[in-house]
Design a protein around this motif. Sequence first.
Motif, PDB file in Angstrom:
ATOM      1  N   ALA A   1      70.903  28.851  49.428  1.00 34.16           N
ATOM      2  CA  ALA A   1      70.303  28.609  48.781  1.00 34.16           C
ATOM      3  C   ALA A   1      68.929  27.567  47.612  1.00 34.16           C
ATOM      4  N   PHE A   2      68.632  28.287  47.036  1.00 31.56           N
ATOM      5  CA  PHE A   2      67.532  27.207  46.146  1.00 31.56           C
ATOM      6  C   PHE A   2      67.647  28.059  45.016  1.00 31.56           C
ATOM      7  N   ASP A   3      67.582  26.821  43.784  1.00 30.57           N
ATOM      8  CA  ASP A   3      66.924  26.923  42.576  1.00 30.57           C
ATOM      9  C   ASP A   3      66.559  25.293  42.048  1.00 30.57           C
ATOM     10  N   PRO A   4      65.658  25.423  41.423  1.00 27.33           N
ATOM     11  CA  PRO A   4      65.071  24.149  40.321  1.00 27.33           C
ATOM     12  C   PRO A   4      65.749  23.475  39.963  1.00 27.33           C
ATOM     13  N   GLU A   5      66.567  23.942  39.610  1.00 23.83           N
ATOM     14  CA  GLU A   5      67.953  22.551  38.612  1.00 23.83           C
ATOM     15  C   GLU A   5      68.901  23.128  38.651  1.00 23.83           C
ATOM     16  N   ALA A   6      69.518  24.182  38.818  1.00 26.63           N
ATOM     17  CA  ALA A   6      71.182  24.347  38.904  1.00 26.63           C
ATOM     18  C   ALA A   6      71.524  23.843  40.735  1.00 26.63           C
ATOM     19  N   ARG A   7      71.222  23.101  41.955  1.00 23.23           N
ATOM     20  CA  ARG A   7      71.561  22.758  42.382  1.00 23.23           C
ATOM     21  C   ARG A   7      73.108  22.156  42.523  1.00 23.23           C
ATOM     22  N   GLY A   8      72.541  20.551  41.910  1.00 21.75           N
ATOM     23  CA  GLY A   8      73.503  20.171  41.276  1.00 21.75           C
ATOM     24  C   GLY A   8      75.254  21.032  40.849  1.00 21.75           C
ATOM     25  N   GLU A   9      74.640  21.730  39.765  1.00 21.96           N
ATOM     26  CA  GLU A   9      75.782  22.327  39.401  1.00 21.96           C
ATOM     27  C   GLU A   9      76.357  23.554  40.058  1.00 21.96           C
ATOM     28  N   THR A  10      75.612  24.265  40.927  1.00 17.96           N
ATOM     29  CA  THR A  10      76.759  24.752  42.230  1.00 17.96           C
ATOM     30  C   THR A  10      77.881  23.886  42.943  1.00 17.96           C
ATOM     31  N   LYS A  11      76.962  22.218  43.211  1.00 15.89           N
ATOM     32  CA  LYS A  11      77.967  21.940  44.052  1.00 15.89           C
ATOM     33  C   LYS A  11      78.935  21.230  43.384  1.00 15.89           C
ATOM     34  N   ARG A  12      79.183  21.081  41.846  1.00 23.15           N
ATOM     35  CA  ARG A  12      79.900  20.951  41.038  1.00 23.15           C
ATOM     36  C   ARG A  12      81.349  22.255  41.023  1.00 23.15           C
ATOM     37  N   ILE A  13      80.442  23.510  41.000  1.00 19.30           N
ATOM     38  CA  ILE A  13      81.680  24.225  41.010  1.00 19.30           C
ATOM     39  C   ILE A  13      81.929  24.524  42.447  1.00 19.30           C
TER      40      ILE A  13
ATOM     41  N   GLY B   1      66.895  31.270  43.039  1.00 17.26           N
ATOM     42  CA  GLY B   1      67.498  30.489  42.195  1.00 17.26           C
ATOM     43  C   GLY B   1      68.997  31.323  42.047  1.00 17.26           C
ATOM     44  N   LEU B   2      69.841  30.273  41.670  1.00 20.79           N
ATOM     45  CA  LEU B   2      71.391  29.957  40.860  1.00 20.79           C
ATOM     46  C   LEU B   2      71.747  30.000  39.446  1.00 20.79           C
ATOM     47  N   ALA B   3      70.744  30.146  38.537  1.00 22.97           N
ATOM     48  CA  ALA B   3      71.193  29.515  37.538  1.00 22.97           C
ATOM     49  C   ALA B   3      71.207  30.970  36.842  1.00 22.97           C
ATOM     50  N   PHE B   4      71.208  30.970  35.287  1.00 26.00           N
ATOM     51  CA  PHE B   4      72.001  32.083  34.874  1.00 26.00           C
ATOM     52  C   PHE B   4      70.175  32.323  34.006  1.00 26.00           C
TER      53      PHE B   4
ATOM     54  N   PRO C   1      66.105  31.095  33.946  1.00 22.89           N
ATOM     55  CA  PRO C   1      65.018  30.266  34.396  1.00 22.89           C
ATOM     56  C   PRO C   1      64.917  29.284  33.178  1.00 22.89           C
ATOM     57  N   ASN C   2      65.445  27.574  33.825  1.00 28.10           N
ATOM     58  CA  ASN C   2      64.633  27.014  33.127  1.00 28.10           C
ATOM     59  C   ASN C   2      65.983  26.004  32.031  1.00 28.10           C
ATOM     60  N   THR C   3      67.012  26.444  32.749  1.00 27.28           N
ATOM     61  CA  THR C   3      68.663  25.654  33.013  1.00 27.28           C
ATOM     62  C   THR C   3      69.061  25.654  34.642  1.00 27.28           C
ATOM     63  N   ASP C   4      69.951  24.616  34.215  1.00 27.81           N
ATOM     64  CA  ASP C   4      71.427  24.971  35.238  1.00 27.81           C
ATOM     65  C   ASP C   4      72.432  25.436  35.281  1.00 27.81           C
ATOM     66  N   ASP C   5      72.582  26.440  34.181  1.00 24.33           N
ATOM     67  CA  ASP C   5      73.680  26.694  33.260  1.00 24.33           C
ATOM     68  C   ASP C   5      73.653  27.924  34.657  1.00 24.33           C
ATOM     69  N   MET C   6      75.138  28.028  35.017  1.00 29.01           N
ATOM     70  CA  MET C   6      75.403  28.649  35.625  1.00 29.01           C
ATOM     71  C   MET C   6      76.949  29.964  35.045  1.00 29.01           C
ATOM     72  N   ARG C   7      77.255  29.323  34.146  1.00 28.98           N
ATOM     73  CA  ARG C   7      78.519  29.945  34.177  1.00 28.98           C
ATOM     74  C   ARG C   7      78.314  31.421  33.627  1.00 28.98           C
TER      75      ARG C   7
END
Length: 196
Positions: free
Chosen positions: A90-102, A59-62, A64-70
């Motif tokens: 790390a694994f997150d079903p949605e936030a991998r791309g956002e994690t890589k962006r940050i 889990g990386l997202a704020f 579930p069901n979002t890629d929001d990591m703010r």
Amino acid sequence: SCFPKDVQALERTAHGVGFEAKLLGAVEAVNYAQKGKLFELIERHCGGQLKGKTIALWGLAFKPNTDDMREASSRRLMELLWAAGAKVRAFDPEARGETKRIYGERPDLVLCEDAYQALEGADVLAIVTEWKAFRAPDFARIRGALKAPAIFDGRNLYDPAQVEEAGLAYYGIGRGRSLASVPVPSAAVLRPAAMA
């Protein structure tokens, strides 16, 4: 605790109308401190020495069901782990791309394609976001994959007794093992906050 974004919005509104939001500020401080609790538990479990350790994060997202990591707890946890010399898988079903962006490409972060891949070579597992996919894991598989079998359940998804019966140490928020149950490492110099 309250959602950090909600507390921050209330606090800004209160300041905007001239009200000093001491209570909201206190709640925000508790939320921030809570984000460091998993780090303290992991650090103590690992004998005060995280350099060279690998921590699996589910889990990386704020939420579930979002890629929001703010305001995601994962961000503070990863940054504390990196500062202590640990690596993160790390694994997150949605936030991998956002994690890589940050965070970009970095040698101390591996973003995995599935939850069990994150366990490969890891010492312990931390649950950071309460995704439905994490609710009924194979505890025997987790135990077999981890070098120092322990789950740090930041969302209290699991029954502590069930996890312990599966041969894993269980640390939850307000349940399971606690900082008080783990001896202070004699060779480590721990921050005062870690002594709570």
